[in-house]
Design a protein around this motif. Structure first.
Motif, PDB file in Angstrom:
ATOM      1  N   TRP A   1       9.355   0.782 -55.005  1.00 28.19           N
ATOM      2  CA  TRP A   1       9.437  -0.674 -55.060  1.00 28.19           C
ATOM      3  C   TRP A   1      10.603  -1.187 -54.226  1.00 28.19           C
ATOM      4  CZ3 TRP A   1       5.974  -4.098 -55.770  1.00 28.19           C
ATOM      5  CH2 TRP A   1       4.867  -3.821 -56.570  1.00 28.19           C
TER       6      TRP A   1
ATOM      7  N   LYS B   1       9.887  -3.831 -51.227  1.00 29.49           N
ATOM      8  CA  LYS B   1      10.585  -5.121 -51.160  1.00 29.49           C
ATOM      9  C   LYS B   1      11.417  -5.237 -49.878  1.00 29.49           C
ATOM     10  CE  LYS B   1       9.608  -6.647 -55.389  1.00 29.49           C
ATOM     11  NZ  LYS B   1       9.290  -7.954 -55.858  1.00 29.49           N
TER      12      LYS B   1
ATOM     13  N   LYS C   1       9.133  -5.823 -46.995  1.00 28.16           N
ATOM     14  CA  LYS C   1       8.243  -6.970 -47.258  1.00 28.16           C
ATOM     15  C   LYS C   1       6.771  -6.570 -47.117  1.00 28.16           C
ATOM     16  CE  LYS C   1      11.769 -10.171 -45.871  1.00 28.16           C
ATOM     17  NZ  LYS C   1      12.240 -11.136 -44.923  1.00 28.16           N
TER      18      LYS C   1
ATOM     19  N   GLN D   1       4.594  -6.431 -49.766  1.00 25.88           N
ATOM     20  CA  GLN D   1       3.720  -7.064 -50.755  1.00 25.88           C
ATOM     21  C   GLN D   1       2.872  -8.103 -50.063  1.00 25.88           C
ATOM     22  OE1 GLN D   1       6.408  -8.185 -53.990  1.00 25.88           O
ATOM     23  NE2 GLN D   1       4.715  -7.776 -55.388  1.00 25.88           N
TER      24      GLN D   1
ATOM     25  N   LYS E   1       0.222 -10.951 -54.881  1.00 24.02           N
ATOM     26  CA  LYS E   1       1.418 -10.122 -55.001  1.00 24.02           C
ATOM     27  C   LYS E   1       1.153  -8.772 -55.658  1.00 24.02           C
ATOM     28  CE  LYS E   1       4.488 -13.158 -53.524  1.00 24.02           C
ATOM     29  NZ  LYS E   1       5.439 -12.940 -52.481  1.00 24.02           N
TER      30      LYS E   1
END
Length: 150
Positions: free
Chosen positions: A104, A108, A111, A113, A118
């Motif tokens: 994760w 993040k 970027k 997602q 989402k």
């Protein structure tokens, strides 16, 4: 000037439903007195048991000991990632929970997602080797990671 005291009203038993034939004359004559007596007696009967029952429930709830939840050892076992997964999360052995956290962080940071939904992750070159497809839902991500941990 002497005032006469009223005689105390007789307490009348609550009216129960009776057969239709017996309801006619006697009930109509005594109805106002019974209604007043029932109204005065009803709140007293309802209030007393409610006050006595409420603290008993609270005391029972306080006596139950709180059980602390322990971590499952299978989740905390350090596993070695495959070469493809090590490129994303690092080379050293990590527990499954840490692998998901590191993924994760990577998602993040880069970027990855999906901007509209989402819950979807758009894989880049490194993640495509791990997932095997270009877009993965976050719910199936953990299942796909399992193949790369030993």
């Amino acid at each position: 000037m002497a005032t006469a005291k009223k005689a105390p009203a007789k307490k009348v038993a609550p009216v129960t439903t009776a057969a239709p034939a017996k309801k006619a004359a006697p009930v109509k004559a005594a109805a106002p007195a019974k209604k007043v007596a029932v109204k005065a007696a009803a709140p007293a009967k309802k209030a007393a048991p409610a006050k006595a029952a409420a603290p008993a429930k609270k005391v029972a709830a306080k006596k139950a000991p709180a059980v602390k939840r322990t971590a499952n050892a299978a989740f905390m076992k350090a596993l070695t990632p495959s070469a493809a997964l090590a490129a994303v999360v690092g080379v050293g052995p990590l527990p499954r929970t840490e692998v998901v956290k590191q993924l994760w962080v990577y998602i993040k940071k880069h970027k990855l997602q999906d901007s509209v939904n989402k819950r979807l992750i758009n894989a880049d070159a490194k993640l495509k080797e791990v997932f095997g497809k270009l877009q993965v839902s976050m719910f199936e991500m953990a299942g796909l990671i399992g193949k790369h941990l030993k």
